[in-house]
Design an enzyme around this catalytic site. Structure first.
Site, PDB file in Angstrom:
ATOM      1  N   SER B  25      32.384  33.140  41.244  1.00  0.00           N
ATOM      2  CA  SER B  25      32.394  34.120  42.336  1.00  0.00           C
ATOM      3  C   SER B  25      32.244  35.558  41.827  1.00  0.00           C
ATOM      4  CB  SER B  25      33.708  33.992  43.099  1.00  0.00           C
ATOM      5  OG  SER B  25      33.756  34.934  44.145  1.00  0.00           O
ATOM      6  N   LYS B  49      30.213  35.335  46.510  1.00  0.00           N
ATOM      7  CA  LYS B  49      31.088  36.507  46.415  1.00  0.00           C
ATOM      8  C   LYS B  49      32.350  36.312  47.267  1.00  0.00           C
ATOM      9  CE  LYS B  49      32.653  40.484  45.626  1.00  0.00           C
ATOM     10  NZ  LYS B  49      33.241  40.711  44.278  1.00  0.00           N
ATOM     11  N   LEU B  77      36.422  43.782  45.949  1.00  0.00           N
ATOM     12  CA  LEU B  77      36.021  42.785  46.950  1.00  0.00           C
ATOM     13  C   LEU B  77      35.063  43.313  48.000  1.00  0.00           C
ATOM     14  CD1 LEU B  77      39.312  40.748  47.554  1.00  0.00           C
ATOM     15  CD2 LEU B  77      37.212  39.970  46.421  1.00  0.00           C
ATOM     16  N   ASN B 131      40.920  32.576  46.334  1.00  0.00           N
ATOM     17  CA  ASN B 131      41.238  33.555  45.296  1.00  0.00           C
ATOM     18  C   ASN B 131      42.642  34.092  45.548  1.00  0.00           C
ATOM     19  OD1 ASN B 131      41.514  35.799  43.683  1.00  0.00           O
ATOM     20  ND2 ASN B 131      39.769  36.913  44.541  1.00  0.00           N
ATOM     21  N   CYS B 134      44.560  38.099  44.788  1.00  0.00           N
ATOM     22  CA  CYS B 134      44.589  39.274  45.663  1.00  0.00           C
ATOM     23  C   CYS B 134      46.008  39.776  45.830  1.00  0.00           C
ATOM     24  CB  CYS B 134      44.087  38.945  47.060  1.00  0.00           C
ATOM     25  SG  CYS B 134      42.726  37.832  47.071  1.00  0.00           S
ATOM     26  N   THR B 197      40.427  36.892  36.420  1.00  0.00           N
ATOM     27  CA  THR B 197      40.472  37.905  35.352  1.00  0.00           C
ATOM     28  C   THR B 197      41.899  38.346  35.007  1.00  0.00           C
ATOM     29  OG1 THR B 197      40.165  39.604  37.031  1.00  0.00           O
ATOM     30  CG2 THR B 197      38.208  38.857  35.887  1.00  0.00           C
ATOM     31  N   GLY B 221      35.024  37.849  30.370  1.00  0.00           N
ATOM     32  CA  GLY B 221      34.175  37.764  29.188  1.00  0.00           C
ATOM     33  C   GLY B 221      34.896  37.166  27.984  1.00  0.00           C
ATOM     34  N   GLY B 247      36.238  31.562  32.164  1.00  0.00           N
ATOM     35  CA  GLY B 247      36.640  32.701  31.355  1.00  0.00           C
ATOM     36  C   GLY B 247      35.836  32.760  30.073  1.00  0.00           C
TER      37      GLY B 247
HETATM   38  C1  LIG Z   1      31.844  41.886  38.711  1.00  0.00           C
HETATM   39  C2  LIG Z   1      32.795  40.756  38.964  1.00  0.00           C
HETATM   40  C3  LIG Z   1      33.147  40.425  40.268  1.00  0.00           C
HETATM   41  C4  LIG Z   1      34.029  39.383  40.532  1.00  0.00           C
HETATM   42  N1  LIG Z   1      34.343  39.081  41.822  1.00  0.00           N
HETATM   43  C5  LIG Z   1      35.169  38.022  42.087  1.00  0.00           C
HETATM   44  C6  LIG Z   1      35.479  37.650  43.430  1.00  0.00           C
HETATM   45  O1  LIG Z   1      34.978  38.242  44.399  1.00  0.00           O
HETATM   46  N2  LIG Z   1      36.323  36.612  43.635  1.00  0.00           N
HETATM   47  C7  LIG Z   1      36.875  35.909  42.578  1.00  0.00           C
HETATM   48  O2  LIG Z   1      37.619  34.966  42.824  1.00  0.00           O
HETATM   49  N3  LIG Z   1      36.581  36.230  41.305  1.00  0.00           N
HETATM   50  C8  LIG Z   1      35.759  37.265  41.041  1.00  0.00           C
HETATM   51  N4  LIG Z   1      35.462  37.587  39.728  1.00  0.00           N
HETATM   52  C9  LIG Z   1      36.035  36.793  38.639  1.00  0.00           C
HETATM   53  C10 LIG Z   1      35.042  35.746  38.119  1.00  0.00           C
HETATM   54  O3  LIG Z   1      34.677  34.835  39.128  1.00  0.00           O
HETATM   55  C11 LIG Z   1      35.629  34.990  36.931  1.00  0.00           C
HETATM   56  O4  LIG Z   1      36.771  34.288  37.366  1.00  0.00           O
HETATM   57  C12 LIG Z   1      36.045  35.904  35.798  1.00  0.00           C
HETATM   58  O5  LIG Z   1      35.090  36.931  35.632  1.00  0.00           O
HETATM   59  C13 LIG Z   1      36.232  35.180  34.472  1.00  0.00           C
HETATM   60  O6  LIG Z   1      35.069  34.496  34.074  1.00  0.00           O
HETATM   61  P1  LIG Z   1      33.974  35.144  33.084  1.00  0.00           P
HETATM   62  O7  LIG Z   1      34.701  35.537  31.839  1.00  0.00           O
HETATM   63  O8  LIG Z   1      32.968  34.041  32.870  1.00  0.00           O
HETATM   64  O9  LIG Z   1      33.406  36.300  33.785  1.00  0.00           O
HETATM   65  C14 LIG Z   1      34.582  38.642  39.449  1.00  0.00           C
HETATM   66  C15 LIG Z   1      34.238  38.972  38.138  1.00  0.00           C
HETATM   67  C16 LIG Z   1      33.350  40.012  37.880  1.00  0.00           C
HETATM   68  C17 LIG Z   1      33.000  40.326  36.449  1.00  0.00           C
END
Ligand SMILES: Cc1cc2nc3c(=O)[nH]c(=O)nc-3n(C[C@H](O)[C@H](O)[C@H](O)COP(=O)(O)O)c2cc1C
Lengths: 249, 319
Positions: B25, B49, B77, B131, B134, B197, B221, B247
């Site tokens: 997402s 999203k 969001l 999610n 929040c 995150t 990341g 992650g």
């Molecule tokens: C720019 C951005 C926007 C994100 N928006 C959402 C979101 O709207 N809802 C959600 O549950 N997680 C959101 N996340 C979290 C990611 O879905 C993911 O759980 C998190 O980035 C860890 O994975 P990654 O290391 O592969 O990015 C967002 C992450 C990023 C970087």
């Protein structure tokens, strides 16, 4: 929009902390329009591409970049023959009306990069073009000798070290009168000041933003407009000056 | 070599994925923004999203920056709201050969329930991901997911409001992830995503102010990967629902770590922002690895690192 692993043709420092990076990416160069940009991968260990506006798209694709952080420092360190992963061209670009005879281009510092591209194209279309470049001091001004012939150039520096002394916006009132259309690239503070001066002229501004994906997927680079929140990367980077909600961004 | 899997064995209808790679997402928009760069229909699934009841403009700029080993985001969001998702996006998704999961976010338990109710039975919506990172406005803006009881209330509210499969996406910003996972799995969740995150921030030393418009943000990341892998590993034995690892996955080898730790599927987030085809490359790399290792089905390696055999340990200790 293409993704290319492009060899670096040349990379030279024109002024302190700024580089003219030229790569061989014909499929991107062929599509590129002034005001569009590319997302450039900075190499291993970097997790965001950097948006660079297209400075030239004839024999090689050129970017004019300033070193502002780790990513741009990595790009400044590229050598001829190195490979860069580039996605582009992206964004909408400037749109010049077919009937616009006389164009005024307003560049704040690095804003000369995309406007020099626009100037070249407009001159080829036999339009009359004036480019105003403003900066704090002469080392921030794009090398005038590299600009195309036939372009009317006005340089303004705050310390008077090159061209006129003062703020770029001080010199606009005299210049806007003859312009059918105005195109600008520079900092938001400059756009805010311009609004008071160019009220009765159509003005397109290129918004700078911290970007993520460059394609409208991650919602990092949002700006607020009369038409609601917009993505600078996909809906812009060029917007009508009237559409941005300047008091809210 | 079989990459497919059932994501929701506990759910009456279930959801069969052609491979375990899911777009996370917030990093893959509404599924078609990268269409020029990648064939998204190759993915196991796409999570859209984060969606709220009303449209949201998001946080002030800047919203996203690079850190030495990841990204810090405070998007806030920004989204088009559930009404526009149902009206403008779902009809498109219904025609795609890849399931789309709607990620939802609320400020109260009731909002989560209402979102789930609105999405129930909408063609094109394959499942809901909740999610719970929040802020809970009724609890001093503490994350719902930081407290097992609040997390369970949200899971239950969503479960009771929809017949769709429900994934609950956990926050890593907790003391005891196993307690939260147990509470949520016991409240009707069909699967858990681990993790969202990590809370973080950066200061602009020139301006002497926080860099992000939202002050703090979420770290994703490479820096997040070991944290999330550890959470998958410790939750695996504590619950009986599938886990989705998330992650810092950039490569097939990153994905394998999560699968071996106990994840049945994985989500790819930040990597797609850097390279829109990152998830497809992970699918290809995973398929390649299975062939090389002569593993016939990807499900065979899920949780394999949980075994007692530590014969490989000495090797790593010496290198
Ligand atoms: C720019 C951005 C926007 C994100 N928006 C959402 C979101 O709207 N809802 C959600 O549950 N997680 C959101 N996340 C979290 C990611 O879905 C993911 O759980 C998190 O980035 C860890 O994975 P990654 O290391 O592969 O990015 C967002 C992450 C990023 C970087």
């Amino acid at each position: 929009m293409k993704r290319i692993t492009a060899p670096v043709i040349s990379n030279r420092s024109l002024m302190p902390e700024t580089y003219l990076l030229e790569v061989d990416a014909p499929p991107i160069a062929a599509e590129a329009r002034p005001g569009q940009f590319c997302m450039v991968h900075c190499g291993e260990g970097y997790f965001l591409r950097r948006p660079l506006s297209i400075h030239r798209a004839a024999d090689g694709l050129a970017f004019w970049l300033r070193v502002v952080g780790r990513g741009s420092a990595a790009l400044a360190g590229l050598h001829p023959g190195d490979k860069v992963d580039i996605i582009g061209p992206l964004g909408n670009g400037y749109s010049v009306r077919p009937g616009a005879r006389s164009l005024l281009l307003v560049a704040g510092g690095m804003g000369a990069a995309p406007l020099a591209f626009l100037a070249r194209k407009a001159l080829r279309e036999e339009r009359s073009v004036t480019l105003v470049i403003g900066g704090r001091t002469r080392t921030q001004i794009y090398p005038v000798e590299m600009l195309p012939a036939g372009l009317h150039v006005v340089v303004v520096t705050e310390d008077g070290s090159q061209g006129e002394k003062g703020l770029l916006t001080d010199f606009l009132p005299g210049l806007v009168r003859n312009a059918d259309q105005i195109f600008s690239c520079g900092p938001v503070a400059m756009y805010r000041a311009m609004r008071q001066i160019v009220v009765d002229r159509p003005v397109q501004v290129s918004m700078e933003a911290w970007m993520g994906c460059g394609m409208g997927a991650c919602y990092a680079c949002t700006t607020l407009t009369r038409q609601g929140p917009k993505q600078v990367c996909r809906d812009g980077p060029v917007f009508d000056i009237q559409d941005i909600l300047w008091d809210e961004i | 070599m079989d990459l497919s899997l059932e994501l929701f064995p506990r759910h009456p209808k279930g959801l069969r994925l052609k491979n375990p790679i899911i777009a996370a997402s917030g990093t893959f928009g509404y599924g078609n923004e990268y269409a020029d760069m990648v064939d998204a229909t190759r993915l196991g699934a796409i999570v859209c999203k984060g969606t709220t009841l009303e449209p949201r403009p998001g946080n002030p700029q800047p919203r996203l920056l690079e850190t030495p080993s990841g990204l810090l985001n405070s998007i806030g969001l920004q989204n088009i709201g559930v009404g526009a998702v149902i009206r403008d996006k779902a009809p498109l998704w219904a025609t795609w050969p890849v399931p789309v999961i709607v990620n939802i976010a609320g400020e109260t338990v009731d909002e989560f329930g209402e979102l789930a109710r609105r999405l129930d039975g909408v063609p094109g919506v394959a499942a809901i991901e909740v999610n719970i990172s929040c802020p809970n406005v009724q609890r001093g803006a503490q994350e719902f997911g930081a407290d097992p009881e609040q997390a369970a209330l949200v899971a239950r509210a969503v479960r009771d409001a929809t017949s769709l499969p429900v994934i609950v996406k956990l926050t890593p910003n907790v003391g005891d992830i196993v307690a939260v996972a147990r509470a949520v799995a016991g409240s009707g969740a069909d699967a858990l995503t681990l993790t969202n995150t990590l809370r973080g921030m950066a200061i602009d030393t020139k301006r002497k102010r926080p860099v992000l418009g939202g002050i703090t943000g979420g770290l994703s990341g490479p820096a997040l990967k070991p944290v999330a892998v550890a959470m998958v590993y410790s939750v695996y034995k504590a619950v009986d629902v599938p886990l989705i690892g998330c992650g810092g996955i950039y490569t097939a080898s990153d994905a394998l770590e999560f699968l071996m730790a106990g994840a049945r599927a994985v989500e790819i987030g930040s990597a797609s922002i850097l390279n829109p085809d990152a998830a497809v490359r992970v699918i290809d790399g995973l398929g390649q690895w299975l062939i090389e290792q002569r593993v016939t089905a990807v499900t065979e390696i899920v949780g394999i690192a949980q075994g007692e055999d530590r014969s490989g340990v000495a090797f790593y200790e010496h290198h």
